[in-house]
Design an enzyme around this catalytic site. Structure first.
Site: not given
Ligand code: RNT
Ligand code: ZN
Length: 419
Positions: A186, A227, A229, A260, A263, A287, A295, A297, A327
């Site tokens: 990523w 990955e 985003k 993810d 994302h 993820h 956010d 995460d 993640d």
């Molecule tokens: C960031 C990505 C990535 C990170 C990690 C730390 O938006 O999701 O995966 O969160 O690699």
């Molecule tokens: Zn991620």
């Protein structure tokens, strides 16, 4: 709750599910096979050990200042030992390159397997696999929020070499532990405002990735994932590695695609993407995360989307083609509890999916009986799956119910407050 109560409730639940055509023991055996990869970075707010004082950059952010962040590899491993002892079933650990364990100052483009040997030894003692990630953020050469797509060939070279070195570390993990390490690339590359050229950066990212992947490595030891985003903090207008970019890249170059959950656009969900992507891509890395406003995460809850992801993995029988990673990073609550809650939730969701009355649902659907299908889905929500989960915890040596929290609180009192 005594062990006996758990067993009694389990027996009743087993009878309930048998009446719906579901073999509970078979579901538990299936759940035993699924490994969830804990992300090391929840334990220390994505700081790592290369330079823990450096600011976190790359458009990701951790908020909160709860006591007890792990400051050394030993502290992080101790916290992981506790977290892992509170989660039933198979686990793995997902490391970032900045979590190297060495007294040397090592440039990121010069990391070697030996800098991660203590992690391999630890994982080997625990009989778990490791996964890996190059760290293309929180570094002076990522200050422009551009890495593999940077217009400066020297900076691009640095990040290409970092990713190549990371693949060798990852391969070492796989060789040493007898289970392939999934390495996820990523990069934060993007711009705050509208770029004049979107083609150039994407062509550079494509070519840089091609160079990173040029050296063949056996899939028995190492797998590459990419990955995408939507946006990051400070990269609101343009993300070079967007989802379409990486979907196309994964299809064309045969890598894994990392999805993810945080994302995508707010009403877009990755649960629907699994069947789409896996129709044409061999393997996917997840993820599992929870988007909240800006956010991506937040700690994974047992919410509808987590359940929907698990449902798709189980219904499609694709668990052998999907690596499940987590993640999220939350520094506002006990960090070990965050791991335990998020990981137990992922496993609960998988179990609940495995207890679904699959045959009855498919039959209703085949007959165009949407009424029955809806009724079956809704009854399953309140089925006694919790009793099966408690039994899974009990028989796999993990605490039943909230007992895990007492252990986390005791560790907070005895260990974390002194950090
Ligand atoms: C960031 C990505 C990535 C990170 C990690 C730390 O938006 O999701 O995966 O969160 O690699
Ligand atoms: Zn991620």
């Amino acid at each position: 709750m005594t062990d006996q109560t758990v067993e009694k409730a389990f027996a009743q639940a087993q009878a309930h599910f048998a009446a719906t055509g579901v073999d509970v023991e078979a579901a538990l055996a299936r759940l035993d096979q699924v490994a969830v990869s804990l992300h090391c970075w929840q334990g220390d707010d994505v700081r790592g050990f290369e330079n823990p004082e450096a600011a976190l950059t790359g458009g990701i952010q951790v908020s909160g200042n709860y006591i007890g962040r792990a400051r050394t590899p030993d502290e992080l491993r101790a916290d992981l030992d506790l977290a892992m002892s509170l989660i039933p079933g198979r686990l793995r650990l997902n490391l970032h390159a900045i979590y190297l364990d060495t007294d040397e100052k090592v440039r990121r483009d010069e990391i070697q397997p030996k800098h991660f040997q203590s992690w391999v030894d630890w994982a080997s003692r625990k009989d778990i696999g490791l996964d890996f990630n190059p760290s293309c953020f929180s570094h002076p050469l990522s200050a422009d929020n551009l890495t593999l797509s940077h217009p400066d060939p020297g900076i691009r070279r640095f990040w290409i070499d970092h990713c190549k070195a990371s693949r060798r570390v990852s391969e070492h993990f796989g060789r040493s532990l007898g289970s392939p390490s999934v390495m996820n690339i990523w990069v934060p590359d993007g711009t705050k405002d509208y770029p004049a050229d979107r083609f150039g950066p994407r062509a550079r990212l494509r070519d840089a990735l091609d160079e990173v992947l040029a050296e063949p490595i056996s899939r028995a030891f190492h797998k590459d994932a990419v990955e995408g985003k939507l946006f990051g903090i400070g990269a609101e207008a343009f993300t070079v590695g967007s989802n379409e970019f990486y979907l196309a890249y994964a299809v064309k170059r045969g890598t894994l695609l990392c999805l993810d959950a945080g994302h995508f656009h707010p009403t877009e969900v990755i649960s629907d993407k699994l069947s789409a992507v896996l129709s044409l891509v061999d393997e996917v890395l997840l993820h599992v995360s929870r988007p909240m406003r800006w956010d991506s995460d937040h700690v994974v809850l047992l919410d509808d989307e987590t359940q929907a992801i698990a449902n798709e993995l189980v219904r499609g029988d694709v668990l052998h083609r999907v690596a499940i990673g987590l993640d999220f990073f939350d520094a506002s609550i006990n960090r070990i509890a965050a791991w335990v809650i998020g990981t137990r939730n992922m496993k609960k969701a998988l179990l609940k999916a495995m207890l679904e009355p699959r045959a009855a649902l498919l039959e209703a659907e085949a007959h165009g009986d949407g009424t029955r299908r809806m009724a079956l889905f809704e009854e399953h929500r309140s089925s006694p799956w919790g009793a099966v989960w408690d039994y899974f915890c009990l028989t796999r040596g993990a605490p039943v119910g909230l007992r895990w929290l007492d252990r986390v609180k005791a560790h907070e009192r005895d260990v974390l407050v002194h950090r």
